[in-house]
Scaffold this motif. Sequence first.
Motif, PDB file in Angstrom:
ATOM      1  N   PRO A  61      63.206  30.707  -1.891  1.00  0.00           N
ATOM      2  CA  PRO A  61      63.680  30.691  -3.280  1.00  0.00           C
ATOM      3  C   PRO A  61      62.711  31.368  -4.244  1.00  0.00           C
ATOM      4  CG  PRO A  61      64.031  28.554  -2.265  1.00  0.00           C
ATOM      5  CD  PRO A  61      63.180  29.341  -1.329  1.00  0.00           C
ATOM      6  N   LEU A  62      61.394  31.254  -3.980  1.00  0.00           N
ATOM      7  CA  LEU A  62      60.420  31.922  -4.849  1.00  0.00           C
ATOM      8  C   LEU A  62      60.536  33.442  -4.719  1.00  0.00           C
ATOM      9  CD1 LEU A  62      57.241  29.698  -4.409  1.00  0.00           C
ATOM     10  CD2 LEU A  62      58.805  29.799  -6.353  1.00  0.00           C
ATOM     11  N   GLN A  63      60.813  33.935  -3.507  1.00  0.00           N
ATOM     12  CA  GLN A  63      61.001  35.369  -3.342  1.00  0.00           C
ATOM     13  C   GLN A  63      62.244  35.838  -4.090  1.00  0.00           C
ATOM     14  OE1 GLN A  63      61.119  35.720   0.919  1.00  0.00           O
ATOM     15  NE2 GLN A  63      58.887  35.807   1.126  1.00  0.00           N
ATOM     16  N   ARG A  64      63.328  35.042  -4.031  1.00  0.00           N
ATOM     17  CA  ARG A  64      64.529  35.405  -4.786  1.00  0.00           C
ATOM     18  C   ARG A  64      64.254  35.375  -6.283  1.00  0.00           C
ATOM     19  NH1 ARG A  64      67.072  32.248  -0.654  1.00  0.00           N
ATOM     20  NH2 ARG A  64      67.069  30.422  -2.016  1.00  0.00           N
ATOM     21  N   ALA A  69      64.629  38.425  -8.986  1.00  0.00           N
ATOM     22  CA  ALA A  69      65.405  38.267 -10.218  1.00  0.00           C
ATOM     23  C   ALA A  69      64.551  38.601 -11.440  1.00  0.00           C
ATOM     24  CB  ALA A  69      65.942  36.839 -10.319  1.00  0.00           C
ATOM     25  N   MET A  70      63.292  38.202 -11.439  1.00  0.00           N
ATOM     26  CA  MET A  70      62.410  38.504 -12.560  1.00  0.00           C
ATOM     27  C   MET A  70      62.123  40.006 -12.657  1.00  0.00           C
ATOM     28  SD  MET A  70      59.743  35.308 -12.180  1.00  0.00           S
ATOM     29  CE  MET A  70      58.781  35.711 -13.628  1.00  0.00           C
ATOM     30  N   ALA A  71      61.998  40.667 -11.496  1.00  0.00           N
ATOM     31  CA  ALA A  71      61.698  42.102 -11.504  1.00  0.00           C
ATOM     32  C   ALA A  71      62.875  42.923 -12.006  1.00  0.00           C
ATOM     33  CB  ALA A  71      61.293  42.557 -10.102  1.00  0.00           C
ATOM     34  N   THR A  72      64.097  42.432 -11.803  1.00  0.00           N
ATOM     35  CA  THR A  72      65.285  43.208 -12.188  1.00  0.00           C
ATOM     36  C   THR A  72      65.925  42.694 -13.481  1.00  0.00           C
ATOM     37  OG1 THR A  72      66.661  41.779 -10.770  1.00  0.00           O
ATOM     38  CG2 THR A  72      65.786  43.807  -9.798  1.00  0.00           C
ATOM     39  N   ALA A  73      65.338  41.702 -14.140  1.00  0.00           N
ATOM     40  CA  ALA A  73      65.925  41.147 -15.360  1.00  0.00           C
ATOM     41  C   ALA A  73      65.926  42.205 -16.468  1.00  0.00           C
ATOM     42  CB  ALA A  73      65.144  39.920 -15.814  1.00  0.00           C
ATOM     43  N   ASP A  74      67.046  42.300 -17.170  1.00  0.00           N
ATOM     44  CA  ASP A  74      67.202  43.259 -18.265  1.00  0.00           C
ATOM     45  C   ASP A  74      68.014  42.575 -19.353  1.00  0.00           C
ATOM     46  OD1 ASP A  74      67.532  45.337 -19.992  1.00  0.00           O
ATOM     47  OD2 ASP A  74      68.411  46.721 -18.533  1.00  0.00           O
ATOM     48  N   LEU A  75      67.410  42.421 -20.532  1.00  0.00           N
ATOM     49  CA  LEU A  75      68.098  41.724 -21.620  1.00  0.00           C
ATOM     50  C   LEU A  75      69.288  42.505 -22.150  1.00  0.00           C
ATOM     51  CD1 LEU A  75      65.085  40.250 -23.627  1.00  0.00           C
ATOM     52  CD2 LEU A  75      66.493  39.151 -21.890  1.00  0.00           C
ATOM     53  N   LEU A  76      69.362  43.811 -21.839  1.00  0.00           N
ATOM     54  CA  LEU A  76      70.541  44.589 -22.237  1.00  0.00           C
ATOM     55  C   LEU A  76      71.705  44.392 -21.268  1.00  0.00           C
ATOM     56  CD1 LEU A  76      69.029  47.968 -23.464  1.00  0.00           C
ATOM     57  CD2 LEU A  76      69.971  46.103 -24.833  1.00  0.00           C
ATOM     58  N   HIS A  77      71.440  43.745 -20.133  1.00  0.00           N
ATOM     59  CA  HIS A  77      72.493  43.387 -19.173  1.00  0.00           C
ATOM     60  C   HIS A  77      72.411  41.874 -18.964  1.00  0.00           C
ATOM     61  CE1 HIS A  77      71.678  47.646 -18.417  1.00  0.00           C
ATOM     62  NE2 HIS A  77      72.926  47.741 -17.984  1.00  0.00           N
ATOM     63  N   PRO A  93      69.613  31.901  -8.582  1.00  0.00           N
ATOM     64  CA  PRO A  93      70.230  30.666  -8.079  1.00  0.00           C
ATOM     65  C   PRO A  93      69.197  29.570  -7.914  1.00  0.00           C
ATOM     66  CG  PRO A  93      70.046  32.303  -6.327  1.00  0.00           C
ATOM     67  CD  PRO A  93      69.670  33.000  -7.601  1.00  0.00           C
ATOM     68  N   VAL A  94      69.536  28.373  -8.343  1.00  0.00           N
ATOM     69  CA  VAL A  94      68.629  27.231  -8.250  1.00  0.00           C
ATOM     70  C   VAL A  94      68.739  26.646  -6.847  1.00  0.00           C
ATOM     71  CG1 VAL A  94      68.020  24.974  -9.196  1.00  0.00           C
ATOM     72  CG2 VAL A  94      68.881  26.773 -10.704  1.00  0.00           C
ATOM     73  N   SER A  95      67.656  26.707  -6.087  1.00  0.00           N
ATOM     74  CA  SER A  95      67.639  26.182  -4.731  1.00  0.00           C
ATOM     75  C   SER A  95      66.202  25.901  -4.345  1.00  0.00           C
ATOM     76  CB  SER A  95      68.272  27.186  -3.751  1.00  0.00           C
ATOM     77  OG  SER A  95      67.550  28.411  -3.765  1.00  0.00           O
ATOM     78  N   GLY A  96      66.015  25.356  -3.120  1.00  0.00           N
ATOM     79  CA  GLY A  96      64.683  25.105  -2.610  1.00  0.00           C
ATOM     80  C   GLY A  96      64.169  23.722  -2.942  1.00  0.00           C
ATOM     81  N   PRO A  97      62.892  23.459  -2.629  1.00  0.00           N
ATOM     82  CA  PRO A  97      62.281  22.154  -2.925  1.00  0.00           C
ATOM     83  C   PRO A  97      62.288  21.852  -4.407  1.00  0.00           C
ATOM     84  CG  PRO A  97      60.916  23.450  -1.424  1.00  0.00           C
ATOM     85  CD  PRO A  97      61.982  24.368  -1.934  1.00  0.00           C
TER      86      PRO A  97
END
Length: 335
Positions: A79-82, A86-94, A100-104
């Motif tokens: 989940p940390l890798q996902r 997600a953080m690397a591809t986040a774009d406030l214009l999109h 997804p919330v998962s893991g410990p």
Amino acid sequence: MGVVTDIRGRGRAAKLRSVSLFWRIFSLNAVGLIVAAALLLGPVTVSTPVLPVEALMVVGGLAALLVGNALVLRIGLAPLQRLGRAMATADLLHPGARAPVSGPVETAALITTYNTMLDRLEAERAAGAARALSAQERERHRIARELHDEVGQTLTAVLLQLKRVADRAPEELREEVSQAQEATRAGLDEIRRIARRLRPGVLEELGLTSALRSLAGEFTTDGLTVRHHVCGNLPHLTEESELVLYRVAQEGLTNTARHAAADRAEVRLRPVAEGVELLVRDNGRGLDGAPEGSGISGMRERALLIGATFSLAPAPGRGTDIRLRVPAGTEGGRR
């Protein structure tokens, strides 16, 4: 029976997620050490020198412990890798993309916190964009008014003076005075055209349909033909939505005229489910993988301002499609 099994499976998955990563790793290590201690205290002994069978058992136990640790870490850190992707591809214009919330429990809490932070950033960006665009429109109106009232009147006065000079000028100077008159008249027309672009008075006075028709005519030149089609049964739109539709159409046609190398373009506005859709299409060179410039970013920000959906894609055959889907407003708009 299948429903009961599904409910039990979800219950077990929820209990598994509630176990922290620390206790997962600790439990597996504890189990491995307990098993190793029980074997050493029980039937397994280590001779001096070490026998091949004993060495094989020790190596096999160590390998099993390492594999178990690797599996737990792989499952726990996935989940940390996902989240990292997600953080690397986040774009406030999109907006709208969430991890997804998962893991410990610790990982799930971290992902939830990140998603909440992203919600807040998108809301703050939308509010900031609204203030910036509102200030931009006010500045456009001020500049348009000054161009029309001050520069326009000055050039009009110059034209009148040139007319009086032309009436009294000798024959050999009249051609030069006439050229000065034409240059001044062309400058006055350009000033008026710029003022109309900065402040769409036709939108305020006659409505969106007439404004888009005027815009298509304005961009129709010797090398570019712009057609327009606006359906007559449009839903009610707010004034803010109408202004965004007009500005996106204006920016799209400006990009077409400047960069697309197109000879045909069209502007379409039609009703769709729960709103309207604007299409600006040209037959130019297309996107060609070029990065988005400030014009496209500005259109995206305007779309976010009113909760609209903006897309940029290749047109059928060749060219570019700009689409803006705007939700209908609760107030009566001008049509």
